[in-house]
Scaffold this active site. Structure first.
Site, short mmCIF file in Angstrom:
data_model
loop_
_atom_site.label_atom_id
_atom_site.label_comp_id
_atom_site.label_asym_id
_atom_site.label_seq_id
_atom_site.Cartn_x
_atom_site.Cartn_y
_atom_site.Cartn_z
N GLU A 13 -34.58 68.55 26.86
CA GLU A 13 -33.25 67.97 26.23
C GLU A 13 -31.87 68.24 27.02
OE1 GLU A 13 -33.32 69.06 22.04
OE2 GLU A 13 -35.74 69.19 22.20
N HIS A 59 -19.62 67.17 27.37
CA HIS A 59 -18.39 65.87 27.27
C HIS A 59 -18.60 65.26 25.90
CE1 HIS A 59 -16.10 62.48 28.42
NE2 HIS A 59 -16.97 61.68 27.63
N TYR A 90 -28.68 56.26 22.82
CA TYR A 90 -29.79 56.22 22.62
C TYR A 90 -30.37 54.81 23.35
CZ TYR A 90 -30.32 59.61 18.98
OH TYR A 90 -30.42 60.72 18.10
N GLY A 103 -34.97 62.20 19.17
CA GLY A 103 -35.84 63.27 19.28
C GLY A 103 -36.50 63.56 17.92
P1 ADP Z 1 -32.51 63.71 18.43
O1 ADP Z 1 -33.18 64.64 17.78
O2 ADP Z 1 -32.50 62.31 18.20
O3 ADP Z 1 -32.38 64.16 20.01
P2 ADP Z 1 -29.62 64.95 18.32
O4 ADP Z 1 -29.16 65.57 17.17
O5 ADP Z 1 -30.07 66.09 19.35
O6 ADP Z 1 -31.03 63.90 17.86
O7 ADP Z 1 -28.67 64.05 19.18
C1 ADP Z 1 -28.95 63.71 20.25
C2 ADP Z 1 -28.31 62.11 20.68
O8 ADP Z 1 -26.84 62.31 20.54
C3 ADP Z 1 -28.55 61.67 21.98
O9 ADP Z 1 -29.55 61.03 22.10
C4 ADP Z 1 -27.07 60.79 22.32
O10 ADP Z 1 -27.22 59.55 21.75
C5 ADP Z 1 -26.13 61.46 21.26
N1 ADP Z 1 -24.99 62.29 21.96
C6 ADP Z 1 -23.83 62.14 21.80
N2 ADP Z 1 -23.03 63.07 22.50
C7 ADP Z 1 -23.83 63.75 23.26
C8 ADP Z 1 -23.84 64.87 24.24
N3 ADP Z 1 -22.61 65.26 24.59
N4 ADP Z 1 -24.90 65.43 24.84
C9 ADP Z 1 -26.09 64.70 24.54
N5 ADP Z 1 -26.38 63.79 23.65
C10 ADP Z 1 -25.19 63.27 22.95
MG MG Z 2 -32.13 65.88 20.69
#
Ligand code: ADP
Ligand code: MG
Length: 157
Positions: free
Chosen positions: A81, A86, A93, A17
């Site tokens: 998003e 969980h 990723y 993201g």
């Molecule tokens: P980004 O800006 O890259 O989306 P985030 O801080 O939103 O970063 O974190 C998203 C990432 O966290 C997801 O792509 C996934 O790999 C990981 N993740 C771990 N636990 C969860 C969850 N419960 N729901 C969604 N994503 C999760």
């Molecule tokens: Mg995100």
């Protein structure tokens, strides 16, 4: 309106993201690629939704989902998003996220503080949990959509 397109099934790769720090707030959101977002019906308005989600061939979990304007693209493109309700041991990723959106909670809002934002999201999560226990939403947890044929490469359908 929004409800005509629901339930909405969607599958696609989890991409990086724009680092708004969702994870630091304790609410990580798995972002779909621009291609997947563009395949969304345009009559699904921005806002907060709930439904079911599954990573790869994993278990199906409750989720809340935000369809919003993507600041990276100067708010002319949408972002989608998913926060899965969980706790995962590791990030996922590059994995395939399958979701079904079953209901709508509220429109997008601006908040005065990070605390106000976090408590709104926590209320969204509680609302999603309650709604998803109702038979009409619960039945979608068992949908064949979540049973990927083994070894098959699946793109957004
Ligand atoms: P980004 O800006 O890259 O989306 P985030 O801080 O939103 O970063 O974190 C998203 C990432 O966290 C997801 O792509 C996934 O790999 C990981 N993740 C771990 N636990 C969860 C969850 N419960 N729901 C969604 N994503 C999760
Ligand atoms: Mg995100």
């Amino acid at each position: 309106g929004a409800m005509r397109s629901l339930p909405y099934f969607c599958r696609g790769e989890v991409v990086k993201g724009f680092g708004r720090g969702s994870k630091q707030l304790g609410i990580p959101t798995a972002n779909f690629s621009e291609q997947v977002v563009e395949s969304f019906p345009s009559d699904i308005p921005t806002g907060i939704y709930y439904g079911w989600a599954c990573v790869g061939n994993g278990d199906v979990h409750k989720m809340v989902l935000s369809i919003g304007w993507n600041p990276f693209y100067k708010n002319i493109k949408k972002s989608v998003e998913t926060h899965i309700i969980h706790t995962f041991k590791e990030d996922f990723y590059g994995e395939i996220l399958s979701i079904v959106i079953t209901g709508y909670i509220r429109p997008e809002k601006n908040f005065d503080s990070v605390d106000a934002l976090i408590s709104a999201i926590q209320e969204d999560i509680e609302e999603a949990k309650r709604q998803l226990d109702l038979p009409e939403h619960l039945k979608l947890k068992e949908d064949n959509f979540f049973h990927l044929p083994e070894g098959k490469i699946v793109n957004n359908h």
